[in-house]
Design a protein around this motif. Structure first.
Motif, mmCIF file in Angstrom:
data_model
loop_
_atom_site.group_PDB
_atom_site.id
_atom_site.type_symbol
_atom_site.label_atom_id
_atom_site.label_comp_id
_atom_site.label_asym_id
_atom_site.label_seq_id
_atom_site.Cartn_x
_atom_site.Cartn_y
_atom_site.Cartn_z
ATOM 1 N N GLU A 154 0.805 -0.966 -0.009
ATOM 2 C CA GLU A 154 0.130 0.037 0.128
ATOM 3 C C GLU A 154 0.832 1.178 0.071
ATOM 4 O O GLU A 154 0.579 2.245 -0.745
ATOM 5 N N ASP A 155 1.913 1.170 1.017
ATOM 6 C CA ASP A 155 2.875 2.480 0.748
ATOM 7 C C ASP A 155 3.468 2.543 -0.633
ATOM 8 O O ASP A 155 3.733 3.561 -1.014
ATOM 9 N N VAL A 156 3.828 1.319 -1.233
ATOM 10 C CA VAL A 156 4.440 1.490 -2.567
ATOM 11 C C VAL A 156 3.493 2.163 -3.783
ATOM 12 O O VAL A 156 3.875 3.171 -4.526
ATOM 13 N N PHE A 157 2.125 1.744 -3.497
ATOM 14 C CA PHE A 157 1.087 2.550 -4.530
ATOM 15 C C PHE A 157 1.002 3.955 -4.382
ATOM 16 O O PHE A 157 0.573 4.803 -4.992
ATOM 17 N N ILE A 158 1.222 4.383 -3.029
ATOM 18 C CA ILE A 158 1.444 5.918 -2.583
ATOM 19 C C ILE A 158 2.704 6.367 -3.522
ATOM 20 O O ILE A 158 2.512 7.535 -3.894
ATOM 21 N N LEU A 159 3.611 5.820 -3.243
ATOM 22 C CA LEU A 159 4.632 6.330 -3.979
ATOM 23 C C LEU A 159 4.427 6.304 -5.715
ATOM 24 O O LEU A 159 4.832 7.492 -6.345
ATOM 25 N N LEU A 160 4.093 5.432 -6.283
ATOM 26 C CA LEU A 160 3.563 5.108 -7.676
ATOM 27 C C LEU A 160 2.776 6.376 -8.090
ATOM 28 O O LEU A 160 2.952 7.130 -8.934
ATOM 29 N N ASP A 161 1.649 6.580 -7.116
ATOM 30 C CA ASP A 161 0.807 7.599 -7.372
ATOM 31 C C ASP A 161 1.285 9.114 -7.420
ATOM 32 O O ASP A 161 0.862 9.884 -7.934
ATOM 33 N N ALA A 162 2.577 9.327 -6.741
ATOM 34 C CA ALA A 162 3.162 10.217 -6.630
ATOM 35 C C ALA A 162 4.268 10.604 -7.920
ATOM 36 O O ALA A 162 4.923 11.569 -7.934
ATOM 37 N N GLY A 163 4.210 9.644 -8.761
ATOM 38 C CA GLY A 163 5.026 9.802 -9.681
ATOM 39 C C GLY A 163 6.390 9.112 -9.500
ATOM 40 O O GLY A 163 7.381 9.337 -10.566
ATOM 41 N N ILE A 164 6.731 8.282 -8.360
ATOM 42 C CA ILE A 164 7.938 7.729 -8.089
ATOM 43 C C ILE A 164 7.805 6.364 -8.463
ATOM 44 O O ILE A 164 7.207 5.485 -8.160
ATOM 45 N N ASP A 165 8.781 5.640 -9.340
ATOM 46 C CA ASP A 165 8.968 4.497 -10.136
ATOM 47 C C ASP A 165 9.401 3.741 -8.839
ATOM 48 O O ASP A 165 10.271 4.240 -7.996
ATOM 49 N N VAL A 166 9.054 2.516 -8.754
ATOM 50 C CA VAL A 166 9.687 1.593 -7.697
ATOM 51 C C VAL A 166 10.012 0.087 -8.288
ATOM 52 O O VAL A 166 9.517 -0.391 -9.157
ATOM 53 N N VAL A 167 11.172 -0.250 -7.734
ATOM 54 C CA VAL A 167 11.645 -1.638 -8.097
ATOM 55 C C VAL A 167 11.648 -2.199 -6.728
ATOM 56 O O VAL A 167 12.018 -1.826 -5.649
ATOM 57 N N THR A 168 10.804 -3.570 -6.678
ATOM 58 C CA THR A 168 10.445 -4.331 -5.510
ATOM 59 C C THR A 168 10.845 -5.647 -5.466
ATOM 60 O O THR A 168 11.140 -6.148 -6.779
ATOM 61 N N THR A 169 10.842 -6.066 -4.400
ATOM 62 C CA THR A 169 10.975 -7.689 -4.297
ATOM 63 C C THR A 169 9.830 -8.397 -3.400
ATOM 64 O O THR A 169 9.226 -7.888 -2.668
ATOM 65 N N MET A 170 9.807 -9.623 -3.909
ATOM 66 C CA MET A 170 8.855 -10.810 -3.101
ATOM 67 C C MET A 170 9.074 -12.102 -3.668
ATOM 68 O O MET A 170 9.445 -12.245 -4.696
ATOM 69 N N ASN A 171 8.717 -12.925 -2.751
ATOM 70 C CA ASN A 171 8.679 -14.520 -3.025
ATOM 71 C C ASN A 171 7.147 -14.761 -3.430
ATOM 72 O O ASN A 171 6.297 -14.354 -3.019
ATOM 73 N N VAL A 172 7.320 -15.824 -4.459
ATOM 74 C CA VAL A 172 5.921 -16.329 -5.008
ATOM 75 C C VAL A 172 4.654 -16.645 -4.061
ATOM 76 O O VAL A 172 3.575 -16.637 -4.067
ATOM 77 N N GLN A 173 5.370 -17.266 -2.604
ATOM 78 C CA GLN A 173 4.411 -17.678 -1.885
ATOM 79 C C GLN A 173 3.720 -16.721 -1.394
ATOM 80 O O GLN A 173 2.637 -17.060 -0.517
ATOM 81 N N HIS A 174 4.000 -15.613 -1.309
ATOM 82 C CA HIS A 174 3.245 -14.552 -0.784
ATOM 83 C C HIS A 174 1.912 -14.006 -1.723
ATOM 84 O O HIS A 174 1.178 -13.290 -1.043
ATOM 85 N N LEU A 175 1.874 -14.518 -2.720
ATOM 86 C CA LEU A 175 0.498 -14.565 -3.713
ATOM 87 C C LEU A 175 -0.434 -15.210 -2.907
ATOM 88 O O LEU A 175 -0.613 -16.155 -2.626
ATOM 89 N N GLU A 176 -1.521 -14.410 -2.749
ATOM 90 C CA GLU A 176 -2.735 -14.567 -1.912
ATOM 91 C C GLU A 176 -3.705 -15.808 -2.630
ATOM 92 O O GLU A 176 -3.814 -16.868 -1.893
ATOM 93 N N SER A 177 -3.490 -16.059 -3.864
ATOM 94 C CA SER A 177 -4.055 -17.099 -4.458
ATOM 95 C C SER A 177 -3.263 -18.297 -4.206
ATOM 96 O O SER A 177 -4.253 -19.501 -4.565
ATOM 97 N N LEU A 178 -2.010 -18.381 -4.133
ATOM 98 C CA LEU A 178 -1.398 -19.627 -3.977
ATOM 99 C C LEU A 178 -1.346 -20.025 -2.399
ATOM 100 O O LEU A 178 -0.743 -21.217 -2.025
ATOM 101 N N ASN A 179 -1.995 -19.434 -1.439
ATOM 102 C CA ASN A 179 -1.690 -19.476 -0.164
ATOM 103 C C ASN A 179 -2.193 -21.240 0.242
ATOM 104 O O ASN A 179 -1.534 -21.772 1.006
ATOM 105 N N ASP A 180 -3.367 -21.712 -0.319
ATOM 106 C CA ASP A 180 -3.707 -23.018 -0.038
ATOM 107 C C ASP A 180 -2.771 -23.841 -0.362
ATOM 108 O O ASP A 180 -2.485 -24.865 0.018
ATOM 109 N N GLN A 181 -2.376 -23.614 -1.693
ATOM 110 C CA GLN A 181 -1.333 -24.807 -2.329
ATOM 111 C C GLN A 181 -0.119 -24.534 -1.580
ATOM 112 O O GLN A 181 0.616 -25.901 -1.329
ATOM 113 N N ILE A 182 0.417 -23.473 -0.968
ATOM 114 C CA ILE A 182 1.520 -23.489 -0.498
ATOM 115 C C ILE A 182 1.531 -24.448 0.986
ATOM 116 O O ILE A 182 2.429 -24.882 1.327
ATOM 117 N N TRP A 183 0.438 -24.087 1.494
ATOM 118 C CA TRP A 183 0.114 -24.827 2.779
ATOM 119 C C TRP A 183 0.003 -26.430 2.645
ATOM 120 O O TRP A 183 0.770 -27.104 3.181
#
Length: 180
Positions: free
Chosen positions: A102-131
């Protein structure tokens, strides 16, 4: 929004983000680190040398001081690009927003480009499969639509053997934590 996506901790997402930041700095792009979590990895910390870091915001919660990304400070600084580690992170209670994405979208809305990181297991739709696969309940997730907003998604990868070797050498976590 550029997302560096990996399958596991220690795969090299943060290192790659910092490496890209250094290349942009060499090209004289106005870039800052908004949030960086090197997990004590010396090579990653060394790689960040010379990049401007926006100081973290300190927040008290239950008698403990936590450090979070200071979105307001980044907005005041107004860089062209901001590096933000761990997109799926849950902010400490008392923060303006519940999630780092949500903070990242605040930056994007202000015209600041963002490079970010995450692991695939953090995708909500994969939660049950990861479990089902791992028996681990991933608590920090983000909606799939957040990833769909990315202009670019880059897979950061390493072989399982290379990742296991890094674990054994203590590069990813301290040896005791790696064993657990």
């Amino acid at each position: 929004l550029k997302l560096l996506l990996g399958y596991a901790a220690g795969i090299g997402k943060t290192y790659r983000m910092i490496e890209e930041g250094q290349k942009l700095r060499e090209q004289r792009v106005d870039i800052v680190i908004g949030y960086f979590e090197p997990h004590g990895r010396k090579d990653t910390i060394d790689k960040a040398e010379g990049l401007e870091m926006v100081p973290r915001r300190k927040i008290q919660y239950r008698g403990i001081t936590f450090e979070e990304m200071d979105t307001a400070a980044i907005l005041r600084r107004k860089p062209a690009i901001c590096l933000v580690d761990e997109l799926a992170h849950t902010n400490v209670p008392g923060s303006e927003r519940a999630k780092r994405w949500e903070d990242v979208f605040i930056l994007l809305d202000a015209g600041i480009d963002v490079v970010t990181t995450m692991n695939v297991q953090h995708l909500e739709s994969l939660n049950d499969q990861i479990w089902q696969i791992t028996g681990v309940e991933v608590r920090e997730t983000l909606p799939d639509w957040v990833v769909e907003q990315a202009d670019e998604v880059v897979m950061v990868d390493a072989t399982p053997a290379a990742l296991i070797n890094r674990l054994k050498r203590g590069v990813i976590y301290e040896p005791e934590k790696a064993r657990r």
